[in-house]
Motif scaffolding. Structure first.
Motif, PDB file in Angstrom:
ATOM      1  N   ASN A 117     -29.431  56.266 -35.302  1.00  0.00           N
ATOM      2  CA  ASN A 117     -29.223  54.822 -35.308  1.00  0.00           C
ATOM      3  C   ASN A 117     -28.814  54.382 -36.706  1.00  0.00           C
ATOM      4  O   ASN A 117     -29.280  54.922 -37.711  1.00  0.00           O
ATOM      5  CB  ASN A 117     -30.501  54.078 -34.894  1.00  0.00           C
ATOM      6  CG  ASN A 117     -30.736  54.103 -33.397  1.00  0.00           C
ATOM      7  OD1 ASN A 117     -29.961  53.554 -32.626  1.00  0.00           O
ATOM      8  ND2 ASN A 117     -31.819  54.750 -32.983  1.00  0.00           N
ATOM      9  N   TYR A 135     -21.419  54.780 -37.580  1.00  0.00           N
ATOM     10  CA  TYR A 135     -22.518  53.875 -37.229  1.00  0.00           C
ATOM     11  C   TYR A 135     -22.952  54.198 -35.801  1.00  0.00           C
ATOM     12  O   TYR A 135     -22.125  54.216 -34.876  1.00  0.00           O
ATOM     13  CB  TYR A 135     -22.087  52.415 -37.319  1.00  0.00           C
ATOM     14  CG  TYR A 135     -23.250  51.445 -37.191  1.00  0.00           C
ATOM     15  CD1 TYR A 135     -23.913  50.984 -38.322  1.00  0.00           C
ATOM     16  CD2 TYR A 135     -23.691  51.021 -35.943  1.00  0.00           C
ATOM     17  CE1 TYR A 135     -24.992  50.116 -38.218  1.00  0.00           C
ATOM     18  CE2 TYR A 135     -24.769  50.155 -35.826  1.00  0.00           C
ATOM     19  CZ  TYR A 135     -25.420  49.707 -36.968  1.00  0.00           C
ATOM     20  OH  TYR A 135     -26.483  48.851 -36.852  1.00  0.00           O
ATOM     21  N   SER A 195     -25.690  53.721 -32.429  1.00  0.00           N
ATOM     22  CA  SER A 195     -26.679  52.961 -31.658  1.00  0.00           C
ATOM     23  C   SER A 195     -27.162  53.889 -30.550  1.00  0.00           C
ATOM     24  O   SER A 195     -26.424  54.179 -29.604  1.00  0.00           O
ATOM     25  CB  SER A 195     -26.059  51.697 -31.051  1.00  0.00           C
ATOM     26  OG  SER A 195     -25.677  50.800 -32.058  1.00  0.00           O
ATOM     27  N   ALA A 233     -20.200  53.705 -32.972  1.00  0.00           N
ATOM     28  CA  ALA A 233     -19.462  52.440 -32.893  1.00  0.00           C
ATOM     29  C   ALA A 233     -17.983  52.745 -33.092  1.00  0.00           C
ATOM     30  O   ALA A 233     -17.618  53.527 -33.974  1.00  0.00           O
ATOM     31  CB  ALA A 233     -19.958  51.478 -33.959  1.00  0.00           C
ATOM     32  N   THR A 264     -14.668  48.446 -34.089  1.00  0.00           N
ATOM     33  CA  THR A 264     -15.504  47.257 -34.257  1.00  0.00           C
ATOM     34  C   THR A 264     -16.023  47.129 -35.684  1.00  0.00           C
ATOM     35  O   THR A 264     -16.076  48.110 -36.426  1.00  0.00           O
ATOM     36  CB  THR A 264     -16.702  47.305 -33.285  1.00  0.00           C
ATOM     37  OG1 THR A 264     -17.394  46.051 -33.321  1.00  0.00           O
ATOM     38  CG2 THR A 264     -17.672  48.414 -33.650  1.00  0.00           C
ATOM     39  N   TRP A 265     -16.397  45.886 -36.041  1.00  0.00           N
ATOM     40  CA  TRP A 265     -17.041  45.603 -37.324  1.00  0.00           C
ATOM     41  C   TRP A 265     -18.546  45.786 -37.194  1.00  0.00           C
ATOM     42  O   TRP A 265     -19.114  45.544 -36.137  1.00  0.00           O
ATOM     43  CB  TRP A 265     -16.785  44.167 -37.754  1.00  0.00           C
ATOM     44  CG  TRP A 265     -15.389  43.858 -38.194  1.00  0.00           C
ATOM     45  CD1 TRP A 265     -14.389  43.330 -37.433  1.00  0.00           C
ATOM     46  CD2 TRP A 265     -14.837  44.025 -39.505  1.00  0.00           C
ATOM     47  NE1 TRP A 265     -13.255  43.164 -38.180  1.00  0.00           N
ATOM     48  CE2 TRP A 265     -13.501  43.574 -39.472  1.00  0.00           C
ATOM     49  CE3 TRP A 265     -15.363  44.504 -40.711  1.00  0.00           C
ATOM     50  CZ2 TRP A 265     -12.677  43.605 -40.588  1.00  0.00           C
ATOM     51  CZ3 TRP A 265     -14.543  44.526 -41.830  1.00  0.00           C
ATOM     52  CH2 TRP A 265     -13.216  44.087 -41.761  1.00  0.00           C
ATOM     53  N   LYS A 266     -19.181  46.174 -38.286  1.00  0.00           N
ATOM     54  CA  LYS A 266     -20.632  46.226 -38.364  1.00  0.00           C
ATOM     55  C   LYS A 266     -21.062  45.742 -39.752  1.00  0.00           C
ATOM     56  O   LYS A 266     -20.422  46.053 -40.758  1.00  0.00           O
ATOM     57  CB  LYS A 266     -21.165  47.649 -38.141  1.00  0.00           C
ATOM     58  CG  LYS A 266     -21.044  48.157 -36.717  1.00  0.00           C
ATOM     59  CD  LYS A 266     -21.981  47.428 -35.773  1.00  0.00           C
ATOM     60  CE  LYS A 266     -21.899  47.981 -34.365  1.00  0.00           C
ATOM     61  NZ  LYS A 266     -22.781  47.241 -33.432  1.00  0.00           N
ATOM     62  N   THR A 267     -22.139  44.966 -39.775  1.00  0.00           N
ATOM     63  CA  THR A 267     -22.727  44.523 -41.037  1.00  0.00           C
ATOM     64  C   THR A 267     -24.012  45.299 -41.267  1.00  0.00           C
ATOM     65  O   THR A 267     -24.882  45.340 -40.395  1.00  0.00           O
ATOM     66  CB  THR A 267     -23.025  43.011 -41.017  1.00  0.00           C
ATOM     67  OG1 THR A 267     -21.799  42.290 -40.825  1.00  0.00           O
ATOM     68  CG2 THR A 267     -23.660  42.577 -42.328  1.00  0.00           C
ATOM     69  N   VAL A 268     -24.124  45.922 -42.413  1.00  0.00           N
ATOM     70  CA  VAL A 268     -25.289  46.747 -42.741  1.00  0.00           C
ATOM     71  C   VAL A 268     -25.989  46.158 -43.956  1.00  0.00           C
ATOM     72  O   VAL A 268     -25.363  45.920 -44.985  1.00  0.00           O
ATOM     73  CB  VAL A 268     -24.872  48.202 -43.034  1.00  0.00           C
ATOM     74  CG1 VAL A 268     -26.094  49.043 -43.394  1.00  0.00           C
ATOM     75  CG2 VAL A 268     -24.140  48.794 -41.834  1.00  0.00           C
ATOM     76  N   ARG A 299     -19.936  44.942 -45.158  1.00  0.00           N
ATOM     77  CA  ARG A 299     -19.179  44.971 -43.907  1.00  0.00           C
ATOM     78  C   ARG A 299     -18.390  46.278 -43.813  1.00  0.00           C
ATOM     79  O   ARG A 299     -17.789  46.733 -44.792  1.00  0.00           O
ATOM     80  CB  ARG A 299     -18.227  43.797 -43.849  1.00  0.00           C
ATOM     81  CG  ARG A 299     -18.925  42.448 -43.750  1.00  0.00           C
ATOM     82  CD  ARG A 299     -19.099  42.004 -42.311  1.00  0.00           C
ATOM     83  NE  ARG A 299     -17.847  41.496 -41.762  1.00  0.00           N
ATOM     84  CZ  ARG A 299     -17.626  41.356 -40.453  1.00  0.00           C
ATOM     85  NH1 ARG A 299     -18.547  41.695 -39.594  1.00  0.00           N
ATOM     86  NH2 ARG A 299     -16.474  40.871 -40.022  1.00  0.00           N
ATOM     87  N   TYR A 300     -18.392  46.867 -42.624  1.00  0.00           N
ATOM     88  CA  TYR A 300     -17.659  48.105 -42.360  1.00  0.00           C
ATOM     89  C   TYR A 300     -16.814  47.916 -41.102  1.00  0.00           C
ATOM     90  O   TYR A 300     -17.186  47.145 -40.211  1.00  0.00           O
ATOM     91  CB  TYR A 300     -18.620  49.277 -42.105  1.00  0.00           C
ATOM     92  CG  TYR A 300     -19.530  49.627 -43.263  1.00  0.00           C
ATOM     93  CD1 TYR A 300     -19.277  50.725 -44.073  1.00  0.00           C
ATOM     94  CD2 TYR A 300     -20.678  48.870 -43.533  1.00  0.00           C
ATOM     95  CE1 TYR A 300     -20.125  51.065 -45.125  1.00  0.00           C
ATOM     96  CE2 TYR A 300     -21.522  49.193 -44.581  1.00  0.00           C
ATOM     97  CZ  TYR A 300     -21.242  50.295 -45.372  1.00  0.00           C
ATOM     98  OH  TYR A 300     -22.088  50.617 -46.405  1.00  0.00           O
ATOM     99  N   TYR A 301     -15.719  48.665 -41.037  1.00  0.00           N
ATOM    100  CA  TYR A 301     -14.956  48.681 -39.787  1.00  0.00           C
ATOM    101  C   TYR A 301     -14.811  50.138 -39.353  1.00  0.00           C
ATOM    102  O   TYR A 301     -14.412  51.000 -40.137  1.00  0.00           O
ATOM    103  CB  TYR A 301     -13.568  48.057 -39.940  1.00  0.00           C
ATOM    104  CG  TYR A 301     -12.887  47.905 -38.592  1.00  0.00           C
ATOM    105  CD1 TYR A 301     -13.130  46.782 -37.803  1.00  0.00           C
ATOM    106  CD2 TYR A 301     -12.051  48.896 -38.096  1.00  0.00           C
ATOM    107  CE1 TYR A 301     -12.547  46.656 -36.551  1.00  0.00           C
ATOM    108  CE2 TYR A 301     -11.465  48.775 -36.841  1.00  0.00           C
ATOM    109  CZ  TYR A 301     -11.722  47.647 -36.083  1.00  0.00           C
ATOM    110  OH  TYR A 301     -11.151  47.532 -34.839  1.00  0.00           O
TER     111      TYR A 301
END
Length: 224
Positions: free
Chosen positions: A43, A54, A56, A61, A64-68, A80-82
């Motif tokens: 995770n 990333y 889940s 993922a 998509t964008w993810k904020t860590v 922020r990552y893409y």
């Protein structure tokens, strides 16, 4: 007769205890296996080899964008990552070990906009960044400006590339960048009267030559 009954009872008790111990052992083993399986579930952000992913519940993922959020010394920072179609985070080539660059960037189009990402896959924003691997027709490396949302600003990027070209008058570049965080005098390798200087900014540095009359000529812009 009575002794036989006692011995028989003892045997039954020993068999019962043995079964109980074995049962507990099986239960304990199953429980440990479940713990190991749970620990193996991935995770969040993970670095695997040279790439970032990333997860889940073990699922990568993609597109998509993810904020860590990262907490260090009591301070929490969000990055922020893409993650592309293969699950890898967009990231610039890491040049830190070979060329001493830690803030190299790569530019990617996502939707209708262009964004910059550093060598750790983090989206960059609110400033100028340089990619020493991308050169224009004059051999100058590309410098970019990204706004507070991380979007590439074409007009500001074009202006700083022009002002930061080799041989340009440094006055225009200084006006764009403002006061440097620090300035260091270097041993001149230009072969003309004057001195070389390094001007350090947040994510880039500038090398220029200053003539005895005060004129300054740009050598180039580089990533920190």
């Amino acid at each position: 007769m009575e002794n036989k009954k006692i011995i028989s009872g003892i045997k039954k008790f020993m068999i019962f205890m043995l079964c109980l111990v074995l049962a507990q052992g099986v239960f304990t083993y199953s429980h440990s296996a479940a713990d190991v399986q749970a620990a193996a579930v991935k995770n969040g952000l993970k670095k695997e080899g040279s790439y970032y992913y990333y997860y889940s519940n073990n699922k990568k993922a993609k597109n998509t964008w993810k904020t860590v959020k990262v907490t260090s010394n009591g301070k929490t920072v969000s990055y922020r990552y893409y993650f592309g179609s293969n699950g890898r985070a967009y990231a610039a080539k890491n040049l830190k070990k070979s060329d001493n660059y830690s803030k190299n960037v790569v530019v990617k189009k996502i939707g209708s906009y262009y964004y910059g990402f550093d060598s750790k896959g983090r989206m960059v924003k609110s400033g100028y960044y340089n990619n020493p691997l991308k050169l224009d027709s004059n051999g100058d490396s590309y410098t970019y400006y990204f706004d507070k949302n991380g979007r590439y600003n074409a007009s500001k990027s074009k202006a700083i590339r022009k002002a930061g070209a080799y041989g340009a008058n440094a006055a225009s570049l200084r006006k764009i960048l403002g006061k440097p965080k620090s300035t260091k005098k270097l041993n001149s390798c230009f072969g003309e009267p004057g001195d070389d200087y390094r001007l350090n900014y947040a994510n880039i540095y500038v090398i220029l030559h200053r003539y005895p009359d005060g004129r300054e000529m740009v050598f180039g812009i580089f990533p920190m």
